[in-house]
Design an enzyme around this catalytic site. Structure first.
Site, mmCIF file in Angstrom:
data_model
loop_
_atom_site.group_PDB
_atom_site.id
_atom_site.type_symbol
_atom_site.label_atom_id
_atom_site.label_comp_id
_atom_site.label_asym_id
_atom_site.label_seq_id
_atom_site.Cartn_x
_atom_site.Cartn_y
_atom_site.Cartn_z
ATOM 1 N N ARG A 1 -1.871 0.107 -9.796
ATOM 2 C CA ARG A 1 -0.756 -0.800 -10.085
ATOM 3 C C ARG A 1 -1.260 -2.225 -10.273
ATOM 4 N NH1 ARG A 1 3.532 1.765 -6.832
ATOM 5 N NH2 ARG A 1 2.764 3.825 -6.273
ATOM 6 N N GLY B 1 2.614 3.646 1.541
ATOM 7 C CA GLY B 1 3.192 3.812 2.868
ATOM 8 C C GLY B 1 3.642 5.217 3.172
ATOM 9 N N GLY C 1 0.814 -1.214 0.000
ATOM 10 C CA GLY C 1 0.000 0.000 0.000
ATOM 11 C C GLY C 1 0.843 1.257 0.000
ATOM 12 N N ARG D 1 3.484 14.250 -7.259
ATOM 13 C CA ARG D 1 3.447 13.408 -8.450
ATOM 14 C C ARG D 1 2.081 13.535 -9.141
ATOM 15 N NH1 ARG D 1 5.995 7.599 -7.137
ATOM 16 N NH2 ARG D 1 3.963 7.197 -6.169
ATOM 17 N N ASP E 1 8.698 5.562 8.398
ATOM 18 C CA ASP E 1 8.343 6.884 8.912
ATOM 19 C C ASP E 1 7.454 7.677 7.959
ATOM 20 O OD1 ASP E 1 10.093 7.726 6.898
ATOM 21 O OD2 ASP E 1 11.729 8.136 8.287
ATOM 22 N N ASP F 1 4.159 -4.377 -7.594
ATOM 23 C CA ASP F 1 3.528 -3.181 -7.040
ATOM 24 C C ASP F 1 4.132 -1.903 -7.608
ATOM 25 O OD1 ASP F 1 5.684 -4.306 -5.219
ATOM 26 O OD2 ASP F 1 5.531 -2.288 -4.397
ATOM 27 N N ASN F 2 5.169 -2.038 -8.428
ATOM 28 C CA ASN F 2 5.757 -0.879 -9.105
ATOM 29 C C ASN F 2 5.446 -0.872 -10.599
ATOM 30 O OD1 ASN F 2 6.902 -0.018 -6.706
ATOM 31 N ND2 ASN F 2 8.864 -1.005 -7.093
ATOM 32 N N LYS G 1 4.151 12.502 -2.278
ATOM 33 C CA LYS G 1 5.000 11.389 -1.848
ATOM 34 C C LYS G 1 5.969 11.899 -0.789
ATOM 35 C CE LYS G 1 8.240 7.870 -3.526
ATOM 36 N NZ LYS G 1 8.914 7.299 -4.715
ATOM 37 N N ASP H 1 7.401 4.915 -9.995
ATOM 38 C CA ASP H 1 8.244 4.727 -8.809
ATOM 39 C C ASP H 1 9.734 4.742 -9.149
ATOM 40 O OD1 ASP H 1 6.066 4.681 -7.222
ATOM 41 O OD2 ASP H 1 6.047 2.537 -6.858
#
Length: 517
Positions: free
Chosen positions: A177, A87, A85, A170, A119, A247-248, A107, A257
């Site tokens: 994805r 993050g 997901g 972005r 983080d 996922d990319n 992002k 990404d």
């Protein structure tokens, strides 16, 4: 900047979590893309707008447009990773501009439920790299997500060392994805899977609805075509993505990404640009097969919507011919060849082997080859080259800079003769040399110009980005802005930018790029 609620939001709560961004202390502008701004219908100039700076740093969010983070899953380095997901990415909303509707995403805007202990921040280093490469790829004509801007902050962020935080804004028609489909399919949530597929078809692939047969098989076939074209463009320009997890992979066939990417310096098919890729899974030469593997995973995810497994295999099968054809078409453009002919693949492969044996600089070779051809057009197609047994040193001083790239130029000389003979067949097809010699020479003269439009002078090499990053970290944005301007015109001979088009320094080989960002 006025935004609308994202269309992605309409999919429902199963697809995302709403939450505010984490404020970025004391933000400042780092970079701004005039072209991406125009895409959104914004003024091209860097805005002197404190409210916009705060908003694009995650510090001000309208109550009616609470951002969202989407959930997806995926295969990472060939292994099922389960739920992933967004993050550290938050979707602000949609913006309708002159070229349609686009999602706007921050992002590095803080932790989300999908941060997996991270983080939620991005650092200035990686944000500058993504900002520059997104816009550089667009200028090269390669489908990509875009980057509107980067904002920075003195807030510390710990990676291998302590760095400073940044947010990159972005832009894309959609950030969906392959992993979004995998998430619902692997979880047995077939109603949500169908809803997602219908959303993608209705908004981005409407022809699939009208196609004969199963629309979801048509979707898989369409994504296969776009992905084959995309990786062919990567290979032709020498681009290594570095972390081609499912996922990319964009469902729209966009480059997505920008993490440990790299443009090749010396040509090495086995080059691995990601320091974290210990097995070399995502080496440059493996990218085409990895993209097919990822498409296979997408096909598996779509199986609950298909009639049978064979339907998925039939949708994927064209990749095996689509990719090599698309790549050869791109390589023919680089070689100035007007059309695909039998034997062109062997001509290309023999050249790449020559480059690989001596690790010849990929970008500089192609640019010098183009410049030499443009300066020596009168030699192409000469009668004495019609003898296929003849091997000659390329005539004229224009070719010496190309030969100087090889420690053993004899191999290049022999290949050059074959290439010139092949160019002559194009000229013969376009104009009868005996009836219209001027016409034939005119066609030949166009070859160099065509090559110069296909072979960039400047790409975002690691060391160029590193210089811009180091100066930006010290508070000087001059190098970043100069590099950004050159990358926006990659095929142009820009006076005073020779250092941006030259060989990498020795220290460039020590730059380590990993998944840490």
């Amino acid at each position: 900047m006025q935004l609308q609620a994202s269309r992605f939001e309409s999919l429902g709560d199963a697809f995302h979590t709403r939450l505010p961004p984490t404020p970025l202390p004391s933000p400042h502008w780092v970079g701004w893309s005039a072209e991406a701004a125009a895409l959104l219908g914004l003024a091209p100039e860097l805005p002197q707008d404190e409210a916009l700076l705060q908003r694009l740093s995650g510090n001000q969010v309208p109550d009616e447009l609470l951002p969202l983070a989407s959930v997806y899953s995926g295969h990472q380095f060939g292994h099922w990773a389960g739920q992933l997901g967004d993050g550290r990415a938050l979707l602000l909303g949609d913006r309708v501009g002159p070229q349609g509707r686009h999602e706007v995403q921050l992002k590095g805007a803080g932790r989300t439920p999908y941060s997996r202990g991270g983080d939620g921040r991005a650092v200035l280093r990686s944000s500058i790299r993504e900002f520059l490469c997104s816009e550089a790829m667009h200028a090269l004509g390669i489908p990509t997500t875009r980057a509107l801007c980067v904002t920075g902050s003195p807030a510390p962020v710990r990676r291998e060392t302590v760095e400073t935080a940044a947010v990159v804004t972005r832009v894309a028609p959609s950030f969906i994805r392959f992993g979004h489909f995998e998430h619902f399919s692997h979880g047995g949530r077939h109603a949500e899977l169908r809803r997602l597929a219908d959303f993608v078809i209705d908004h981005f692939y409407p022809d699939c609805r009208a196609a004969d047969g199963n629309p979801y098989a048509a979707l898989l076939a369409a994504v296969t075509r776009r992905s084959a074209e995309l990786v062919a463009q990567w290979q032709a320009v020498g681009f290594c993505h570095g972390v081609l997890n499912t996922d990319n992979m964009s469902i729209l066939g966009l480059t997505l990404d920008y993490g440990p990417f790299q443009f090749l310096d010396g040509f090495d098919p086995g080059h691995v640009c990601n320091h974290s890729d210990q097995t070399g899974r995502y080496a440059y030469s493996r990218q085409p097969n990895i993209v097919y593997w990822n498409l296979f995973c997408l096909g598996q995810a779509l199986l609950p919507l298909l009639d049978d497994t064979q339907q998925a295999l039939d949708a994927l099968e064209p990749y095996k011919t689509l990719f090599p054809t698309a790549l050869q078409r791109r390589m023919n453009d680089k070689l100035g060849l007007a059309e695909l002919r039998e034997g062109d693949d062997l001509l290309t492969e023999d050249l790449l082997q020559l480059l690989g044996r001596e690790r010849v600089d990929y970008t500089i070779f192609w640019r010098r080859l183009s410049l030499a051809q443009a300066a020596s057009a009168d030699y192409a197609g000469r009668a004495e080259l019609s003898d296929p047994s003849r091997t000659a040193q390329p005539p004229g001083p224009a070719w010496q800079p190309v030969r100087d790239l090889f420690l053993q130029p004899d191999g290049f000389d022999g290949w050059w003769t074959r290439w010139q003979q092949r160019l002559a067949t194009d000229a013969d097809a376009d104009a009868d040399s005996s009836a219209d010699p001027a016409g034939r020479l005119g066609q030949v003269d166009q070859v160099g110009s065509r090559m110069l439009r296909a072979n960039p002078r400047v790409v975002l090499r690691n060391h160029l980005g590193e210089v811009a990053i180091r100066q930006a970290q010290a508070g000087d944005l001059g190098a970043l802005q100069r590099l950004q301007a050159a990358l926006a015109r990659p095929y142009d001979e820009i006076p005073g930018s020779e250092d941006l088009a030259g060989f990498p320094p020795d220290w460039a080989a020590t730059i380590s790029i990993s998944c840490s960002s």
